[in-house]
Design a protein around this motif. Structure first.
Motif, PDB file in Angstrom:
ATOM      1  N   TRP A  83       4.085  14.182 -21.308  1.00 47.05           N
ATOM      2  CA  TRP A  83       4.972  13.656 -22.354  1.00 47.05           C
ATOM      3  C   TRP A  83       4.221  13.467 -23.675  1.00 47.05           C
ATOM      4  O   TRP A  83       3.036  13.118 -23.676  1.00 47.05           O
TER       5      TRP A  83
ATOM      6  N   VAL B 169       3.752  18.857 -30.920  1.00 45.37           N
ATOM      7  CA  VAL B 169       3.878  17.670 -30.082  1.00 45.37           C
ATOM      8  C   VAL B 169       2.506  17.031 -29.882  1.00 45.37           C
ATOM      9  O   VAL B 169       1.569  17.679 -29.384  1.00 45.37           O
TER      10      VAL B 169
ATOM     11  N   ALA C 217      11.364  25.202 -28.135  1.00 49.84           N
ATOM     12  CA  ALA C 217      12.399  24.485 -27.391  1.00 49.84           C
ATOM     13  C   ALA C 217      13.086  25.444 -26.438  1.00 49.84           C
ATOM     14  O   ALA C 217      13.383  26.592 -26.797  1.00 49.84           O
TER      15      ALA C 217
ATOM     16  N   PRO D 122      15.932  19.350 -31.353  1.00 53.03           N
ATOM     17  CA  PRO D 122      14.820  18.395 -31.321  1.00 53.03           C
ATOM     18  C   PRO D 122      14.484  17.918 -32.734  1.00 53.03           C
ATOM     19  O   PRO D 122      14.572  18.694 -33.699  1.00 53.03           O
TER      20      PRO D 122
ATOM     21  N   ASP E 227      11.054  12.583 -31.782  1.00 52.57           N
ATOM     22  CA  ASP E 227      11.548  12.643 -30.406  1.00 52.57           C
ATOM     23  C   ASP E 227      10.389  12.539 -29.412  1.00 52.57           C
ATOM     24  O   ASP E 227       9.331  13.145 -29.607  1.00 52.57           O
ATOM     25  N   ASP E 228      10.613  11.782 -28.336  1.00 53.82           N
ATOM     26  CA  ASP E 228       9.688  11.755 -27.207  1.00 53.82           C
ATOM     27  C   ASP E 228      10.127  12.848 -26.237  1.00 53.82           C
ATOM     28  O   ASP E 228      11.278  12.842 -25.771  1.00 53.82           O
ATOM     29  N   VAL E 229       9.233  13.776 -25.938  1.00 55.45           N
ATOM     30  CA  VAL E 229       9.621  14.965 -25.180  1.00 55.45           C
ATOM     31  C   VAL E 229       8.658  15.237 -24.032  1.00 55.45           C
ATOM     32  O   VAL E 229       7.475  14.880 -24.071  1.00 55.45           O
ATOM     33  N   GLU E 230       9.200  15.891 -23.010  1.00 59.67           N
ATOM     34  CA  GLU E 230       8.371  16.385 -21.910  1.00 59.67           C
ATOM     35  C   GLU E 230       8.096  17.857 -22.165  1.00 59.67           C
ATOM     36  O   GLU E 230       9.013  18.619 -22.502  1.00 59.67           O
TER      37      GLU E 230
ATOM     38  N   ILE F 253       9.160  22.766 -24.782  1.00 60.39           N
ATOM     39  CA  ILE F 253       9.808  21.465 -24.642  1.00 60.39           C
ATOM     40  C   ILE F 253      10.855  21.565 -23.537  1.00 60.39           C
ATOM     41  O   ILE F 253      11.749  22.410 -23.596  1.00 60.39           O
TER      42      ILE F 253
ATOM     43  N   LYS G 238      12.351  18.470 -21.849  1.00 64.84           N
ATOM     44  CA  LYS G 238      13.300  17.356 -21.869  1.00 64.84           C
ATOM     45  C   LYS G 238      13.092  16.524 -23.128  1.00 64.84           C
ATOM     46  O   LYS G 238      11.989  16.475 -23.675  1.00 64.84           O
ATOM     47  N   ILE G 239      14.167  15.869 -23.564  1.00 63.78           N
ATOM     48  CA  ILE G 239      14.107  14.920 -24.684  1.00 63.78           C
ATOM     49  C   ILE G 239      14.591  13.571 -24.176  1.00 63.78           C
ATOM     50  O   ILE G 239      15.682  13.474 -23.616  1.00 63.78           O
ATOM     51  N   ARG G 240      13.784  12.552 -24.351  1.00 65.30           N
ATOM     52  CA  ARG G 240      14.198  11.219 -23.935  1.00 65.30           C
ATOM     53  C   ARG G 240      15.322  10.716 -24.850  1.00 65.30           C
ATOM     54  O   ARG G 240      15.404  11.119 -26.023  1.00 65.30           O
TER      55      ARG G 240
END
Length: 294
Positions: free
Chosen positions: A2, A15, A27, A38, A42-45, A58, A60-62
């Motif tokens: 993350w 990121v 993405a 995005p 954004d906090d992303v996985e 990327i 996932k996006i929290r």
């Protein structure tokens, strides 16, 4: 893995992963299908596709805590507004517009007044009298003498902060001071995204420490008036709160009504006159704006 998007440009999202570095990511197509873009902040996985070149995707996006439209950025915790004590002297009308705009977004504000080393005697005390009841944290700094920096770092710690201010107030120098303890491994990787040039064409988060970021925004000289009903304006002045319910009229706008507790407080120096005069000016602007609609 993350991380947080610190910049997006030309289809790539950069990121920052704490203690790892900055990864250039694309993405996944699912975001386009779901019409999700995005955003910086954004906090992303991410999944790593190239370990050596720090590249990935990327995944996932929290969920976002908030989202600002201008600039387009997510998960901002607070705003830092930088003005100079002198050269240039503070424009309080502009400052108050910014405070209202940030409060509309649900953000708390830190007011930083720089160049205290060349300020007139008593200048800091005068500014404190204006804004001590505004609901903001006040910080007085001198980049030249490294004063007030530690207190500012404490207020920024662990948060993502949007920083803004007019040109000439020392904002870029202040950012450089805040970056003194930045993780060294970020430096080389950051060359890919031209870090340090302080470009303002794109929103960008600057890493201060492990979980502390600031977003540099363009210098500004004016702000269009916020979109709201004039009757709502008083809700953005914390100084007025102690006098709620004390006016003769429950719907008192604190402008021309008789037996107004807020106006009395201004006369008795319990509410700063500069803040109140800006309130009246904004109220009239909103009133004129409403007239033009009809």
């Amino acid at each position: 893995m993350w991380g947080k998007i610190i910049k997006g440009i030309a289809g790539f999202y950069y990121v920052h992963v704490a203690e790892k570095g900055i990864y250039a990511c694309k993405a996944k197509g699912i975001f386009r299908k779901e019409n999700i873009k995005p955003l910086v902040g954004d906090d992303v996985e991410i999944e790593i596709t190239d370990v050596r070149d720090f590249e990935g995707n990327i995944m996932k996006i929290r969920p976002r805590k908030n989202m600002l439209i201008r600039p387009a950025v997510a998960n901002i915790d607070q705003a830092l507004l930088v003005f100079a004590m002198t050269e240039p002297t503070p424009n309080y009308n502009l400052l108050d517009r910014f405070l209202i705009m940030m409060h509309q977004q649900g953000l708390s504000c830190i007011l930083c007044f720089n160049k205290t080393d060349i300020a007139q005697k008593g200048g800091c005390e005068a500014v404190t009298q204006i804004y001590e009841k505004s609901g903001c944290n006040l910080v007085f700094t001198s980049v030249a003498h490294k004063k007030g920096i530690d207190k500012l770092i404490e207020l920024l710690d662990g948060k993502t902060t949007a920083i803004a201010g007019p040109s000439g107030v020392g904002k870029s120098s202040l950012i450089n001071c805040l970056q003194t303890d930045i993780e060294m491994e970020i430096g080389d990787i950051s060359k890919k995204i031209s870090r340090g040039k302080h470009t303002t064409r794109h929103s960008e988060l600057i890493t201060i420490s492990k979980n502390t970021y600031i977003m540099d925004t363009p210098g500004f000289s004016s702000l269009s008036l916020f979109d709201m009903e004039k009757e709502k304006l008083k809700e953005y002045y914390p100084e007025f709160i102690p006098y709620e319910g004390q006016c003769r009229f429950l719907t008192c706008a604190h402008i021309s009504e008789p037996a107004c507790a807020v106006k009395k407080a201004v006369d008795e120096c319990q509410i700063n006159k500069i803040r109140y005069e800006n309130y009246m000016a904004f109220y009239e602007e909103l009133k004129e704006k409403e007239k033009r609609k009809y």
